[in-house]
Design a protein around this motif. Structure first.
Motif, PDB file in Angstrom:
ATOM      1  N   TYR A  42      45.454  40.644  49.541  1.00 18.44           N
ATOM      2  CA  TYR A  42      45.764  41.962  48.687  1.00 18.44           C
ATOM      3  C   TYR A  42      46.656  42.816  49.697  1.00 18.44           C
ATOM      4  CZ  TYR A  42      42.027  40.203  45.985  1.00 18.44           C
ATOM      5  OH  TYR A  42      41.042  39.507  44.997  1.00 18.44           O
ATOM      6  N   GLU A  88      32.955  52.664  45.025  1.00 17.14           N
ATOM      7  CA  GLU A  88      33.203  51.242  44.474  1.00 17.14           C
ATOM      8  C   GLU A  88      33.629  50.364  45.677  1.00 17.14           C
ATOM      9  OE1 GLU A  88      35.838  50.882  41.019  1.00 17.14           O
ATOM     10  OE2 GLU A  88      35.619  48.802  40.988  1.00 17.14           O
ATOM     11  N   GLY A  90      36.004  47.773  46.906  1.00 15.99           N
ATOM     12  CA  GLY A  90      37.110  46.969  46.260  1.00 15.99           C
ATOM     13  C   GLY A  90      37.526  47.256  44.808  1.00 15.99           C
ATOM     14  N   GLY A  92      40.295  47.869  43.364  1.00 15.35           N
ATOM     15  CA  GLY A  92      41.483  47.276  42.374  1.00 15.35           C
ATOM     16  C   GLY A  92      42.051  47.997  41.587  1.00 15.35           C
ATOM     17  N   LYS A  96      37.280  48.429  35.251  1.00 20.64           N
ATOM     18  CA  LYS A  96      35.847  48.665  34.969  1.00 20.64           C
ATOM     19  C   LYS A  96      35.140  49.829  35.129  1.00 20.64           C
ATOM     20  CE  LYS A  96      35.949  43.755  35.850  1.00 20.64           C
ATOM     21  NZ  LYS A  96      36.087  42.775  36.816  1.00 20.64           N
ATOM     22  N   ASP A 113      39.178  50.596  49.194  1.00 24.04           N
ATOM     23  CA  ASP A 113      39.865  49.296  48.981  1.00 24.04           C
ATOM     24  C   ASP A 113      40.650  48.963  50.447  1.00 24.04           C
ATOM     25  OD1 ASP A 113      40.525  47.541  46.399  1.00 24.04           O
ATOM     26  OD2 ASP A 113      41.923  46.999  48.026  1.00 24.04           O
ATOM     27  N   ILE A 114      41.190  47.967  50.532  1.00 21.62           N
ATOM     28  CA  ILE A 114      41.999  47.492  51.873  1.00 21.62           C
ATOM     29  C   ILE A 114      43.334  47.717  51.388  1.00 21.62           C
ATOM     30  CG2 ILE A 114      42.248  44.759  51.125  1.00 21.62           C
ATOM     31  CD1 ILE A 114      41.398  44.498  54.279  1.00 21.62           C
ATOM     32  N   ALA A 140      39.789  51.291  53.489  1.00 26.11           N
ATOM     33  CA  ALA A 140      38.895  50.607  54.484  1.00 26.11           C
ATOM     34  C   ALA A 140      38.444  49.052  54.184  1.00 26.11           C
ATOM     35  CB  ALA A 140      37.441  51.281  54.483  1.00 26.11           C
ATOM     36  N   ASP A 141      38.088  48.397  55.221  1.00 27.63           N
ATOM     37  CA  ASP A 141      37.629  47.070  55.057  1.00 27.63           C
ATOM     38  C   ASP A 141      36.072  47.095  54.930  1.00 27.63           C
ATOM     39  OD1 ASP A 141      36.598  44.316  55.453  1.00 27.63           O
ATOM     40  OD2 ASP A 141      38.090  43.951  57.128  1.00 27.63           O
ATOM     41  N   PHE A 142      35.802  46.880  53.722  1.00 20.85           N
ATOM     42  CA  PHE A 142      34.349  46.633  53.354  1.00 20.85           C
ATOM     43  C   PHE A 142      33.606  45.785  54.063  1.00 20.85           C
ATOM     44  CE2 PHE A 142      35.530  45.130  49.188  1.00 20.85           C
ATOM     45  CZ  PHE A 142      35.329  43.674  49.440  1.00 20.85           C
ATOM     46  N   GLY A 163      33.524  42.380  39.606  1.00 23.20           N
ATOM     47  CA  GLY A 163      34.694  41.362  39.714  1.00 23.20           C
ATOM     48  C   GLY A 163      34.168  40.087  40.491  1.00 23.20           C
TER      49      GLY A 163
HETATM   50  C1  SAM Z   1      38.441  40.157  43.087  1.00 29.31           C
HETATM   51  S1  SAM Z   1      39.278  42.025  43.162  1.00 29.31           S
HETATM   52  C2  SAM Z   1      38.143  42.988  42.082  1.00 29.31           C
HETATM   53  C3  SAM Z   1      38.833  44.139  41.857  1.00 29.31           C
HETATM   54  C4  SAM Z   1      38.179  44.916  40.716  1.00 29.31           C
HETATM   55  N1  SAM Z   1      36.757  45.856  41.565  1.00 29.31           N
HETATM   56  C5  SAM Z   1      37.542  44.293  39.508  1.00 29.31           C
HETATM   57  O1  SAM Z   1      36.303  44.025  39.437  1.00 29.31           O
HETATM   58  O2  SAM Z   1      38.436  43.874  38.739  1.00 29.31           O
HETATM   59  C6  SAM Z   1      38.983  42.282  44.845  1.00 29.31           C
HETATM   60  C7  SAM Z   1      39.277  43.772  45.387  1.00 29.31           C
HETATM   61  O3  SAM Z   1      38.824  44.075  46.364  1.00 29.31           O
HETATM   62  C8  SAM Z   1      39.654  44.392  47.748  1.00 29.31           C
HETATM   63  N2  SAM Z   1      39.078  43.809  48.795  1.00 29.31           N
HETATM   64  C9  SAM Z   1      39.166  42.463  49.131  1.00 29.31           C
HETATM   65  N3  SAM Z   1      38.870  42.187  50.457  1.00 29.31           N
HETATM   66  C10 SAM Z   1      38.349  43.606  50.838  1.00 29.31           C
HETATM   67  C11 SAM Z   1      38.042  43.988  52.095  1.00 29.31           C
HETATM   68  N4  SAM Z   1      37.600  43.093  52.915  1.00 29.31           N
HETATM   69  N5  SAM Z   1      37.643  45.372  52.078  1.00 29.31           N
HETATM   70  C12 SAM Z   1      38.068  46.163  51.126  1.00 29.31           C
HETATM   71  N6  SAM Z   1      38.673  45.888  50.017  1.00 29.31           N
HETATM   72  C13 SAM Z   1      38.827  44.499  49.725  1.00 29.31           C
HETATM   73  C14 SAM Z   1      40.916  43.921  46.996  1.00 29.31           C
HETATM   74  O4  SAM Z   1      41.998  44.484  47.391  1.00 29.31           O
HETATM   75  C15 SAM Z   1      40.703  43.723  45.554  1.00 29.31           C
HETATM   76  O5  SAM Z   1      41.125  45.183  44.962  1.00 29.31           O
END
Ligand code: SAM
Length: 324
Positions: A42, A88, A90, A92, A96, A113-114, A140-142, A163
């Motif tokens: 991402y 929320e 991640g 994206g 939703k 989100d990252i 941030a990295d969650f 997601g």
């Molecule tokens: C599968 S997508 C889901 C997006 C949205 N929430 C949905 O349901 O359609 C995963 C999302 O999480 C983010 N993401 C993935 N790993 C992450 C992390 N370690 N920390 C923060 N965000 C992360 C990605 O950038 C992406 O936007």
């Protein structure tokens, strides 16, 4: 594993995101079998490719989860405390969450989100569409602890993790994530989690091997980022996308398979691949509702409600830290 990364073009600091990225890539490619953390799909390109995936005819999870959120909006609204902050993990494309924001009265929304540039664009769009809502974007990295903005400190918290992103963790990591989310959201919090369900293998196979090749491009983007951002020399045309269902472990595995014997370089390291050797880039675990509820209980959350579609393709779980 402690990995030494050198030489680094402009000097490095252990907290520098590029250094952390390089260290994680080198660590993953040094393991047997080789692997890379899925969070590195991402950047802005990866976020756009994921959005394309969600619109593919074969990719059932997004439209099914959207339908559940739409159909069960009133039930979801009934468990949201007044004046709550929605966090929320991640965020994206924030598609939703718009359904929740339209049906429930939240005082604030904290998308985490990252993928920073993409997140800030989405946050601006939401501010324009929901002018009464306070939007506090957090890059941030969650998978690591982070702080919520002070402005939401005293509000009841509702976590949102749609997601089936939880499926990208193996079960021990998923438990650690849920425990971490509990710490971040605090006592009394509610959590709404989208979880993909086990189903017939051909449906899963089609969803992760789409005919337009978008999932393949998304998968390759991790190596494209290694080349773009870290100066690697991976030959993208010499790796092929592969997604297979591992029935024993209840997971789709995405791989990049080396089409020939080859060597790629990053920093001062060489990585040799034999023909057919793969890099495991992502897992997408599929759960039964019972297995997910057990995982939630073991991670400090009480199952409160489950909503599924008629065909039992996808599930949305409400969890709470409150004990009756
Ligand atoms: C599968 S997508 C889901 C997006 C949205 N929430 C949905 O349901 O359609 C995963 C999302 O999480 C983010 N993401 C993935 N790993 C992450 C992390 N370690 N920390 C923060 N965000 C992360 C990605 O950038 C992406 O936007």
């Amino acid at each position: 594993m402690n990995v030494h990364v050198a030489p680094w073009p402009n000097g490095h600091h252990p907290d520098d995101p590029r250094f952390v990225f390089a260290r994680d890539v080198i660590t993953g490619l040094t393991q047997q079998p080789k692997q890379l953390p899925p969070k590195y799909f991402y950047d802005e390109t990866g976020s756009h490719l994921f959005e394309e995936i969600t619109r593919l005819p074969e990719y059932y999870p997004t439209r099914t989860e959207l339908k559940i959120l739409r159909d069960r909006g009133a039930d979801i609204a009934s468990i949201i405390p007044p004046g709550a902050a929605l966090v929320e993990f991640g965020a994206g494309a924030t598609t939703k969450v718009r359904l929740l924001l339209e049906r429930c009265r939240f005082a604030a929304y904290v998308p985490v989100d990252i993928s920073g540039a993409f997140l800030n664009g989405q946050a601006n769009g939401l501010r324009a569409d929901f002018p009464d809502l306070a939007v506090h974007a957090v890059v941030a990295d969650f998978t690591t602890p982070f702080l919520l903005p002070d402005a939401v400190k005293d509000m009841p918290k509702v976590g949102f993790f749609p997601g089936s992103t939880i499926g990208n963790f193996d079960p021990a990591e998923a438990a650690a994530f849920l425990q971490g989310a509990r710490d971040i959201l605090g006592e009394g919090a509610t959590m709404i989690v989208g979880v993909d369900l086990e189903k017939a293998e051909p449906v899963l196979h089609a969803a992760y091997n789409d005919s337009a090749g978008v999932t393949a491009k998304f998968n390759e983007n991790v190596l494209a980022r290694v080349n773009r951002e870290l100066g690697g020399d991976f030959d993208l045309s010499a790796f092929a996308h592969q997604a297979v269902y591992n029935r024993e472990r209840h997971r789709i595995e995405m791989h990049l398979v080396s089409l020939k014997a080859q060597t790629a370089h990053l920093c001062d390291k060489s990585f040799s691949f034999s023909a057919g050797e793969s890099i495991h880039t992502e897992s997408s675990y599929k759960y039964s509702t019972e297995r997910f509820q057990r995982l939630a209980r073991e991670s400090g959350w009480m199952p409160q409600a489950i909503w599924t579609d008629r065909d039992k393709m996808f599930s949305v779980h409400a969890l709470t830290t409150k004990r009756d």
